[in-house]
Design a protein around this motif. Structure first.
Motif, mmCIF file in Angstrom:
data_model
loop_
_atom_site.group_PDB
_atom_site.id
_atom_site.type_symbol
_atom_site.label_atom_id
_atom_site.label_comp_id
_atom_site.label_asym_id
_atom_site.label_seq_id
_atom_site.Cartn_x
_atom_site.Cartn_y
_atom_site.Cartn_z
ATOM 1 N N LEU B 79 0.828 -1.351 0.382
ATOM 2 C CA LEU B 79 0.028 -0.217 -0.451
ATOM 3 C C LEU B 79 1.054 1.225 -0.347
ATOM 4 O O LEU B 79 0.345 2.388 -0.871
ATOM 5 N N ALA B 80 1.852 0.695 0.406
ATOM 6 C CA ALA B 80 2.783 2.584 0.771
ATOM 7 C C ALA B 80 3.883 2.356 -0.305
ATOM 8 O O ALA B 80 3.738 3.884 -0.618
ATOM 9 N N TYR B 81 3.399 1.134 -1.327
ATOM 10 C CA TYR B 81 4.356 1.951 -2.745
ATOM 11 C C TYR B 81 3.056 2.559 -3.563
ATOM 12 O O TYR B 81 3.100 3.366 -4.476
ATOM 13 N N ILE B 82 1.413 2.060 -3.489
ATOM 14 C CA ILE B 82 0.590 2.396 -4.839
ATOM 15 C C ILE B 82 0.379 3.896 -3.984
ATOM 16 O O ILE B 82 -0.158 4.311 -5.044
ATOM 17 N N ILE B 83 0.150 3.828 -3.140
ATOM 18 C CA ILE B 83 -0.300 4.994 -2.570
ATOM 19 C C ILE B 83 0.352 6.476 -2.423
ATOM 20 O O ILE B 83 0.297 7.443 -3.018
ATOM 21 N N LEU B 84 1.912 5.920 -2.005
ATOM 22 C CA LEU B 84 2.885 7.248 -1.740
ATOM 23 C C LEU B 84 4.131 7.270 -2.991
ATOM 24 O O LEU B 84 3.920 8.070 -3.291
ATOM 25 N N ILE B 85 4.744 6.202 -2.326
ATOM 26 C CA ILE B 85 5.202 6.520 -3.787
ATOM 27 C C ILE B 85 5.521 6.790 -4.714
ATOM 28 O O ILE B 85 6.271 7.066 -5.460
ATOM 29 N N LYS B 86 4.317 5.163 -5.147
ATOM 30 C CA LYS B 86 4.678 5.533 -6.791
ATOM 31 C C LYS B 86 4.207 6.572 -7.491
ATOM 32 O O LYS B 86 4.800 7.233 -8.861
ATOM 33 N N PRO B 87 3.628 7.283 -7.083
ATOM 34 C CA PRO B 87 3.213 9.293 -7.762
ATOM 35 C C PRO B 87 4.807 10.075 -7.975
ATOM 36 O O PRO B 87 4.417 10.871 -8.331
ATOM 37 N N LEU B 88 5.214 9.483 -6.683
ATOM 38 C CA LEU B 88 6.462 10.374 -6.487
ATOM 39 C C LEU B 88 7.795 9.929 -7.117
ATOM 40 O O LEU B 88 9.173 10.282 -6.548
ATOM 41 N N GLN B 89 7.416 8.846 -7.522
ATOM 42 C CA GLN B 89 9.447 8.084 -8.032
ATOM 43 C C GLN B 89 9.730 8.817 -9.185
ATOM 44 O O GLN B 89 10.990 8.983 -9.252
ATOM 45 N N ASP B 90 9.233 9.530 -9.197
ATOM 46 C CA ASP B 90 10.343 10.742 -10.216
ATOM 47 C C ASP B 90 11.616 11.785 -9.701
ATOM 48 O O ASP B 90 11.947 11.726 -10.803
ATOM 49 N N THR B 91 11.035 11.819 -8.413
ATOM 50 C CA THR B 91 11.725 12.997 -7.458
ATOM 51 C C THR B 91 11.927 12.683 -5.998
ATOM 52 O O THR B 91 11.469 11.799 -5.630
ATOM 53 N N SER B 92 13.349 11.982 -6.135
ATOM 54 C CA SER B 92 14.365 10.878 -5.543
ATOM 55 C C SER B 92 13.923 11.763 -4.270
ATOM 56 O O SER B 92 13.686 11.419 -3.655
ATOM 57 N N VAL B 93 14.045 13.044 -3.886
ATOM 58 C CA VAL B 93 13.667 14.346 -2.509
ATOM 59 C C VAL B 93 12.149 13.981 -2.211
ATOM 60 O O VAL B 93 11.887 13.194 -1.154
#
Lengths: 350, 293
Positions: B79-93
């Motif tokens: 869930l952490a990947y789907i909800i939080l990380i996936k939309p932001l994975q282009d920006t490392s910050v």
């Protein structure tokens, strides 16, 4: 040439200030400054002076701290998750020199900030081999380990143990005077940080952030400037750290070194939006007062459910951080300002 | 002296076994998706506290509860990947900030429910008691942990090299764009990777924490720091490096805390000293080939 320019600027100073004051941002800044100047005199109530007013002082201390983080991460692109190192080290050095060496407070503040600069150099040199997220984790590791070293184990007693140092003198016995001392320092720090970010140095920092290889190829010694960014940021974080130590009149490992402090800097600067130095101030005021309100609310009862809101405060903060980073990458300060400016333009009939 | 040497070897192996399980998942996620997951230590800590909470509303069958907890944490990782990380994975910050926020949220949530008092979850020990070999006694759970860790690491290595998912994981880690052109759903592979990583962290917690103790909600950070030292030592994204690095860090920590005066205090410094030394002499790690990015 530079001298003439400066002279011209100084001669035109009132005019320059006047034209700045009529711009939207300038007007808003002056309004905020006036509000902050008037606030201490609004009430003579004891609770107001001794409980409510110190919240402003605390918010301003954290504003300096968050701005220093923004200078390093937002402007220079060096993500630091261990800003509590500088904050804590400066507080400890300041406390040590006051309590054990009998130095005057102001000398101790200067020594504390310089100590933080030294730590910035010390941590900057190995950590700058790391880039991006590695650097974040490297600095985080540094701060966690320093915390452990100060908190527990047989070496901790050298560093005054988990009790820390207490019984420091506060900046002033009168909260109003303390408020104004911090207020003046906050204004100076913000002016300096904003001027740095606009100066040639700031442009170099931004070029390193945007394209390090490109900056290197244009003849910029990136390592040198990254260390400089670390040191400048550490100085202001250290200044905030010494004020925080004097505000609490005590230092202890969890309070001054805790990951929570790094978290606060990140939280406050991200809420306002990275690279807007002033956003850090907005975030600092927002979170310090949110914390105050949550503590004031205390226990609430919904039917059979008894919730102690003040326990949940950091969980709520973390949730806000997640939501802001996830849905509002630019922070909330700039969008709000843009909307306000549109409104202002409409009102002024432009 | 003899007792100390045996103690050092045993503790070092236990440390290595536990670090290798935690660091493997951490390194995998970084190697495949360039995702720096700061919530990895929090997954470990959360598993321990779930073992504490779940018996109050589930039937008291330890293995059942442990299985449910591991599944729970694995799902949270996904869930952490789907909800939080996936939309932001282009920006490392963005990824670093949001996983830091997540780690803090989990920590504070645990703090609200359980406070900072240490707890024990010893009813989840798989093998109780101690083995006495003439004059030395070894905790059975730790012996089990060492073997279990070796088996899990081997199974994991087989999985990565032989299975279809393992092959697609390797493909994505080598070249994400090319992998997606070959018809691999990279986002789904990353999702599975994050779930595997959370699964390994929570298995490590289920095996280790019953014999140790729950030292408050902030204990996850210590394991995060250690796994960072392990992957810096072994080379970011290198799985062999993570296992070798884990045992080296384990033995060095154990050596420091037993043989050096004020040892337990210095042992805290071991990870950072390893990180600094490695960065100064070989920033890509022992098994790293690519330049550190």
């Amino acid at each position: 040439m530079v001298k003439e320019k400066m002279k011209e600027k100084i001669n035109n100073f009132p005019g320059y200030l006047k034209s700045w004051g009529t711009t939207f941002i300038g007007g808003l800044t002056i309004l905020c400054l006036i509000i902050l100047t008037v606030i201490p005199f609004l009430s003579n109530d004891l609770k107001y002076v001794y409980v409510f007013l110190p919240q402003f002082t605390l918010a301003m201390i954290f504003a300096i701290f968050a701005a220093s983080w923004d200078l390093l991460t937002g402007i220079s692109g060096q993500i630091s998750f261990g800003h509590a190192i500088f904050f804590g080290v400066a507080g400890y050095i300041c406390a040590y020199f006051i309590d054990y060496q009998g130095f005057p407070t102001w000398v101790a503040i200067v020594l504390g900030s310089l100590g933080a600069v030294f730590f910035g150099l010390l941590i900057g040199i190995p950590c700058l081999r790391l880039k991006g997220p590695y650097l974040a984790l490297g600095t985080l590791a540094f701060s966690l380990i320093l915390l452990k070293l100060f908190l527990q184990g047989s070496l901790a007693h050298i560093f005054f143990g988990s009790e820390g140092i207490s019984g420091l003198p506060s900046l002033s016995d009168d909260p109003i005077i303390e408020y104004f001392i911090i207020f003046i320092f906050t204004i100076i720090s913000f002016i300096v940080i904003i001027q740095i970010s606009k100066s040639k140095l700031g442009t170099i920092f931004k070029s390193i952030r945007d394209d390090e290889t490109g900056a290197d190829a244009s003849g910029i010694n990136t390592t040198k400037y990254k260390v400089i960014a670390f040191m400048i940021s550490a100085f202001f974080a250290g200044l905030a750290g010494t004020f925080y130590a004097l505000y609490n009149t005590a230092v202890n490992p969890t309070g001054n070194f805790g990951t929570l402090n790094s978290f606060f800097a990140i939280l406050m600067a991200s809420l306002g939006g990275l690279t807007t130095i002033t956003g850090a101030a907005l975030g600092a005021f927002f979170f310090i007062f949110l914390e105050y309100i949550l503590i004031e609310i205390g226990v609430i009862e919904i039917g059979n459910l008894i919730i102690d809101v003040s326990l949940w405060k950091f969980a709520i903060f973390a949730l806000i951080l997640i939501i802001v980073v996830r849905f509002a990458e630019r922070g909330i300060l700039r969008p709000i300002l843009e909307h306000l400016k549109d409104l202002w333009d409409v009102l002024m009939g432009r | 002296m003899e007792a100390e040497i045996i103690n050092f070897l045993f503790n070092g192996t236990v440390n290595g076994a536990i670090f290798s399980l935690i660091a493997l998942g951490y390194s995998l996620v970084y190697g495949v998706g360039h995702i720096m997951n700061l919530a990895h230590g929090a997954f470990f800590m959360l598993t321990g506290y779930m073992l504490l909470w779940f018996p109050s509303f589930l039937p008291e069958i330890p293995w059942l509860i442990a299985t449910i907890v591991v599944i729970f944490v694995t799902i949270i990782g996904g869930l952490a990947y789907i909800i939080l990380i996936k939309p932001l994975q282009d920006t490392s910050v963005g990824v670093v900030l949001i996983t830091f926020g997540l780690a803090f949220f989990i920590q504070e949530y645990v703090f609200v429910l359980s406070g900072t008092t240490p707890y024990s979850v010893k009813e989840f020990k798989i093998i109780d008691g101690v083995t006495k070999i003439p004059s030395f006694s070894f905790i059975n759970q730790f012996i089990f942990l060492i073997f279990a860790s070796l088996i899990i690491v081997s199974v994991f290595a087989l999985f990565i090299s032989k299975s279809k998912l393992g092959k697609s994981i390797r493909a994505v880690s080598q070249d994400r764009e090319a992998a997606s052109l070959m018809g691999i759903n990279t986002n789904r592979v990353l999702l599975y990777t994050l779930m595997i990583s959370a699964f390994l962290a929570s298995i490590a917690a289920v095996l280790y924490l019953p014999a140790a103790a729950l030292n408050g909600p902030s204990m996850g950070w210590g394991y995060l720091t250690n796994s960072f030292a392990v992957v810096i030592l072994g080379g970011m994204g290198s799985l062999v490096g993570s296992v070798v690095g884990a045992y080296i860090v384990g033995y060095v920590t154990s050596f420091t805390s037993i043989f050096i005066p004020n040892g337990p205090s210095w042992a805290h410094l071991v990870p950072i000293i390893i990180i600094v030394i490695m960065l100064l002499i070989r920033p890509q790690g022992i098994f790293g080939k690519k330049e550190l990015r």
